[in-house]
Design a protein around this motif. Sequence first.
Motif, short mmCIF file in Angstrom:
data_model
loop_
_atom_site.label_atom_id
_atom_site.label_comp_id
_atom_site.label_asym_id
_atom_site.label_seq_id
_atom_site.Cartn_x
_atom_site.Cartn_y
_atom_site.Cartn_z
N ALA A 268 112.65 96.46 96.48
CA ALA A 268 112.73 96.17 94.98
C ALA A 268 112.34 95.03 94.46
CB ALA A 268 114.37 96.39 94.50
N ARG A 269 112.32 93.88 95.37
CA ARG A 269 111.61 92.75 94.77
C ARG A 269 110.17 93.11 94.68
NH1 ARG A 269 109.36 87.93 96.19
NH2 ARG A 269 110.34 85.89 95.30
N GLU A 270 109.51 93.42 95.84
CA GLU A 270 108.21 93.76 95.71
C GLU A 270 107.70 94.50 94.61
OE1 GLU A 270 107.33 95.15 99.84
OE2 GLU A 270 107.88 93.39 100.63
N ALA A 271 108.48 95.69 94.49
CA ALA A 271 108.11 96.71 93.36
C ALA A 271 108.18 96.04 91.97
CB ALA A 271 108.99 97.82 93.25
N CYS A 272 108.94 94.88 91.89
CA CYS A 272 109.15 94.13 90.62
C CYS A 272 108.10 93.38 90.32
CB CYS A 272 110.50 93.40 90.79
SG CYS A 272 110.68 92.20 89.35
N ILE A 273 107.60 92.58 91.42
CA ILE A 273 106.52 91.83 91.01
C ILE A 273 105.21 92.55 90.99
CG2 ILE A 273 105.09 90.02 92.44
CD1 ILE A 273 107.80 89.10 93.72
N GLU A 274 105.06 93.80 91.85
CA GLU A 274 103.71 94.42 91.38
C GLU A 274 103.77 95.06 90.04
OE1 GLU A 274 101.72 98.46 93.32
OE2 GLU A 274 103.92 97.90 94.10
N HIS A 275 105.02 95.31 89.40
CA HIS A 275 104.90 95.85 87.93
C HIS A 275 104.41 94.58 87.04
CE1 HIS A 275 105.97 98.06 84.55
NE2 HIS A 275 106.38 97.20 84.00
N TYR A 276 105.25 93.48 87.15
CA TYR A 276 105.15 92.42 86.32
C TYR A 276 103.97 91.40 86.57
CZ TYR A 276 109.46 94.02 84.14
OH TYR A 276 110.48 94.86 83.44
N LYS A 277 103.60 91.22 87.95
CA LYS A 277 102.87 90.35 88.44
C LYS A 277 103.79 89.09 88.63
CE LYS A 277 99.72 93.29 88.08
NZ LYS A 277 99.48 94.15 89.20
N ALA A 278 103.18 88.13 89.40
CA ALA A 278 103.97 87.04 89.78
C ALA A 278 103.80 85.77 88.54
CB ALA A 278 103.59 86.30 90.91
N ILE A 279 104.25 86.21 87.41
CA ILE A 279 104.20 85.35 86.30
C ILE A 279 105.77 85.48 85.62
CG2 ILE A 279 103.19 85.20 83.89
CD1 ILE A 279 100.85 86.86 84.84
N CYS A 280 106.05 84.28 85.29
CA CYS A 280 107.38 84.19 84.58
C CYS A 280 107.42 84.75 83.37
CB CYS A 280 107.83 82.51 84.34
SG CYS A 280 109.12 82.40 83.65
N GLN A 281 108.29 85.80 83.28
CA GLN A 281 108.50 86.48 82.00
C GLN A 281 109.45 85.72 80.88
OE1 GLN A 281 107.04 89.65 81.79
NE2 GLN A 281 106.19 88.70 83.49
N VAL A 282 109.65 84.73 81.13
CA VAL A 282 110.15 83.85 80.06
C VAL A 282 109.18 82.78 79.60
CG1 VAL A 282 111.64 82.03 79.37
CG2 VAL A 282 112.41 83.80 81.11
N CYS A 283 108.43 82.01 80.14
CA CYS A 283 107.38 80.94 79.94
C CYS A 283 106.08 81.20 80.22
CB CYS A 283 107.84 79.44 80.49
SG CYS A 283 107.52 79.52 81.98
N ASN A 284 105.67 82.37 80.73
CA ASN A 284 104.23 82.61 81.38
C ASN A 284 103.73 81.94 82.40
OD1 ASN A 284 104.16 85.03 79.43
ND2 ASN A 284 103.77 83.61 77.76
N PHE A 285 104.48 81.10 83.09
CA PHE A 285 103.97 80.07 83.96
C PHE A 285 103.49 80.86 85.14
CE2 PHE A 285 103.94 77.16 87.47
CZ PHE A 285 103.66 76.16 87.05
N ASN A 286 102.17 80.45 85.81
CA ASN A 286 101.72 81.31 86.84
C ASN A 286 101.42 80.23 88.00
OD1 ASN A 286 99.97 82.33 88.87
ND2 ASN A 286 99.36 83.92 87.49
N PHE A 287 102.24 80.16 89.08
CA PHE A 287 101.97 79.03 90.16
C PHE A 287 100.57 79.07 90.55
CE2 PHE A 287 106.62 79.18 90.06
CZ PHE A 287 106.89 77.91 90.37
#
Length: 210
Positions: A122-141
């Motif tokens: 479920a975690r992988e599917a979530c990140i695949e959909h939204y990408k590894a980007i914070c959905q609050v502040c848009n931070f991308n590591f």
Amino acid sequence: MIEQEREFKYFLVHEKERRLTTGTATSYIDYLNNITNHIGINITSKTVATEADVRKIDGCLLDTDMPDGSRRNCKSAMHAYLQFLAYSKQVDVSVYPDEIEDQYEGSSKKVTVNKFERNPKAREACIEHYKAICQVCNFNFSDVYGDIGRDFIHVHHIVPLSDIDEEYQVDPIKDLVPVCPNCHAMLHRKSPPYSVDELKAKILPPLPYK
């Protein structure tokens, strides 16, 4: 007070080889709290770390007025806690300073919001959909740290773990959201947590450079 009580309950209901009902899992927690009430030993990874610890505590309970049936139940609950500790060592643990201890209404509450990522798929599917980007502040590591930041992100459960029972099926898109550690900690600054939109509204404009 049981160390990691919320995570332990989730383990009993969702991850234990012989899964328990929510009611039975709650009873296990009650039995462990009963140990504390009788002999003053808090159930933690230090006090119940081995089978020898279980035998020692069981021996102490023999000297109390606890009925034999309740003592046996306490022993079973301690064995389940040992299984939980063994399982938790296999789960990635990311505890940040702001997540360790917060004050709610004058009492201390331990928050380990990223102890369990629950269902890895479920975690992988979530990140695949939204990408590894914070959905609050848009931070991308990866934008800031390069290769070492690639694919790093927390996954926040929109439905609080305490509201999830054994029949609940997580929807990776509707129920999970990727957030950076800072925003994850801020989401949990109240209970129930802030929504993503609520926290977005609280973000202040950046301070001007001096």
